[in-house]
Design a protein around this motif. Structure first.
Motif, short mmCIF file in Angstrom:
data_model
loop_
_atom_site.label_atom_id
_atom_site.label_comp_id
_atom_site.label_asym_id
_atom_site.label_seq_id
_atom_site.Cartn_x
_atom_site.Cartn_y
_atom_site.Cartn_z
N ALA A 1 0.82 -1.20 0.00
CA ALA A 1 0.00 0.00 0.00
C ALA A 1 0.85 1.25 0.00
N ASN A 2 0.38 2.27 -0.74
CA ASN A 2 1.03 3.57 -0.76
C ASN A 2 0.20 4.54 0.06
N GLY A 3 0.78 5.68 0.40
CA GLY A 3 0.06 6.72 1.10
C GLY A 3 -0.13 6.36 2.55
N ASP A 4 -1.08 7.05 3.17
CA ASP A 4 -1.35 6.87 4.59
C ASP A 4 -2.81 6.54 4.81
N PRO A 5 -3.22 5.31 4.48
CA PRO A 5 -4.62 4.95 4.63
C PRO A 5 -5.02 4.98 6.09
N VAL A 6 -6.30 5.22 6.32
CA VAL A 6 -6.82 5.28 7.68
C VAL A 6 -6.90 3.88 8.26
N ALA A 7 -6.36 3.68 9.43
CA ALA A 7 -6.39 2.38 10.08
C ALA A 7 -7.76 2.13 10.67
N ASP A 8 -8.19 0.89 10.66
CA ASP A 8 -9.45 0.50 11.26
C ASP A 8 -9.16 -0.05 12.65
N PRO A 9 -9.53 0.67 13.72
CA PRO A 9 -9.18 0.20 15.05
C PRO A 9 -9.83 -1.11 15.43
N GLY B 1 11.67 3.32 -10.84
CA GLY B 1 10.67 4.04 -10.07
C GLY B 1 10.04 3.17 -9.00
N ALA B 2 9.72 1.92 -9.36
CA ALA B 2 9.13 1.01 -8.38
C ALA B 2 10.08 0.76 -7.23
N GLU B 3 11.37 0.56 -7.56
CA GLU B 3 12.36 0.32 -6.51
C GLU B 3 12.56 1.54 -5.62
N ALA B 4 12.40 2.74 -6.20
CA ALA B 4 12.60 3.97 -5.44
C ALA B 4 11.37 4.37 -4.63
N GLY B 5 10.29 3.65 -4.77
CA GLY B 5 9.08 3.96 -4.01
C GLY B 5 8.19 5.00 -4.65
#
Length: 346
Positions: A27-35, A321-325
C-alpha cells in the motif's frame, strides 16, 4: 457503482501467452487504520489491470487487502498477455478493478472467469473521444467528455491524431483518463463500495481511505492548475496523443507526432508538420514517454534545436521508479515540473 458477479469456472481455456511474472504491491500513502481490525481479519485479494488502478486500490484498501497488478513494472499494458495462472487469479479475486476495452487479455479473463465483483472505470468515468483535440478546453471533468453512457461531445473536438495505424482507443474513446486527477478520483468511492461489499466489517475504513485519496487528488489538481495557469493555450508537443485529458483540464493545446498508438513510425510529411508547429509556436521542448523508444523525438528535437524531455503517461512504473518507491502522486508532480520547465507561455 460496481458489478457484482457470481463466480464460475470457465469451461473453455482462452489462448494466452505464458508470462512468468508476479507482482504483489504494497500500500502507498497513509490509509486510515481501522481500530476494530484484528490480525485474524480475512484479507481481501484485489486484482488490478494496470498501474493507476493499482494505486487507487492500494490507497482505498489500506492494510485490509493484498493487491495484485497484472501489468508488471516497465511493461506496456497495451500488449499484455496473461498466463493461465494469472487468468485464474482474476476469477478468484474478491474485487477486480479494470478499464474495459483497454487490455484485451484482461477483458477476456473477466469474461471467462466471472469474478465476484468488478469495478470497471469505463462505466464510471467520463471519457473523451479518441479523436478529440483536447487543448484549450479547461475541462473540469464533468461536461466535455463523451462517456460510454452518452455524455456530451466536446464542442471543439476534431482529429489531430494523424494516426497511420491501429489506434489504442477503447471503443472510440481515449483511455488515458487518469492523467486528469479529478477523473481518477471518480474511482475512489466505487472501489470502496466494492471492497465494503466483500468485507462489510471494514467498510468505514475503506470509505475513509477513499475520502483521503480524493483529497490528495484534489490537492494535486490544485497544484497543476496554479502552476500551469501562466501557460494557458501553450502548445504541448508529444510523441503521441496520450495527454488529452491533462491538456483539457489545464488549458493546453496538445499536438501529437502520432495519435493514440505509439507503435507506429510517423511519416516524413508528419514530421515536417510537427517541425512547422514547433517553429510557429516557439516550442522549446518535445515530450516523450517512458515506456517507448525516444529515438524519433530525440532526433527531431536535435534537428530543430529544442529539448526532448520525459512526460510520463503513468501507464506503468519503471523498474527504477518502483524500486525507489514512486507512486502516482510523485510521478505526476515530476510531470508538472517537466511541464513548467519545458512549456513556453503563448
Amino acid at each position: 457503482m460496481f458489478r457484482r458477479r457470481r463466480a464460475l469456472v470457465a469451461a473453455a481455456a482462452i489462448p494466452v501467452a505464458f508470462v512468468a511474472v508476479a507482482f504483489a504491491a504494497t500500500a502507498n500513502g497513509d490509509p486510515v487504520a481501522d481500530p476494530a481490525a484484528s490480525s485474524d481479519d480475512p484479507r481481501l485479494r484485489v486484482v488490478t489491470s494496470f498501474y493507476p488502478l493499482q494505486f487507487v486500490a492500494e490507497r482505498v484498501a489500506g492494510d485490509h487487502a493484498d493487491i495484485v497488478n497484472l501489468t508488471p513494472p516497465a511493461a506496456d499494458p497495451h500488449h499484455l498477455e496473461l498466463s493461465l495462472a494469472r487468468v485464474r487469479e482474476v476469477g478468484t479475486a474478491d474485487v477486480v478493478v479494470t478499464l474495459g476495452g483497454f487490455m484485451h487479455a484482461v477483458d477476456a479473463a473477466v469474461e471467462t472467469q466471472q469474478p465476484a465483483r468488478v469495478v470497471d472505470a469505463a462505466d464510471l468515468v467520463y471519457l473523451l473521444p479518441a479523436n478529440a483535440h483536447a487543448g484549450g478546453s479547461h475541462d473540469h471533468g464533468h461536461g466535455h467528455g463523451h462517456g460510454h453512457d452518452g455524455h456530451s461531445h466536446s464542442d471543439h473536438a476534431h482529429d489531430e491524431s494523424h494516426d497511420q495505424g491501429h489506434s489504442h482507443d477503447i471503443g472510440g474513446y481515449d483511455p488515458h483518463f487518469w492523467l486528469d486527477p479529478t477523473r481518477l478520483a471518480q474511482l475512489a468511492q466505487p472501489v470502496a463500495d466494492a471492497l465494503a461489499d466483500a468485507a462489510p466489517a471494514n467498510a468505514d475504513a475503506f470509505h475513509a481511505n477513499a475520502a483521503a485519496l480524493e483529497q490528495d487528488l484534489a490537492d494535486l489538481d490544485a497544484e497543476f492548475a496554479e502552476a500551469l495557469a501562466p501557460f494557458q493555450g501553450a502548445t504541448l508537443v508529444t510523441n503521441h496523443t496520450a495527454f488529452g485529458y491533462l491538456a483539457a483540464r489545464y488549458g493546453l493545446e496538445q499536438v501529437g507526432i502520432t495519435g493514440l498508438s505509439h507503435d507506429i513510425e510517423p511519416s516524413p510529411a508528419r514530421l515536417r508538420e510537427i517541425s512547422d508547429v514547433v517553429r510557429e509556436h516557439n516550442v522549446a521542448t518535445i515530450f516523450y514517454e517512458t515506456l517507448v523508444s525516444p529515438r524519433v523525438v530525440q532526433t527531431l528535437a536535435a534537428d530543430l534545436g529544442v529539448h526532448a524531455t520525459v512526460l510520463d503517461t503513468l501507464e506503468g512504473l519503471t523498474d527504477q521508479g518502483a524500486e525507489a518507491g514512486d507512486d502516482f502522486l510523485t510521478v505526476m508532480r515530476r510531470n508538472l515540473q517537466s511541464l513548467t520547465d519545458g512549456l513556453v507561455a503563448p
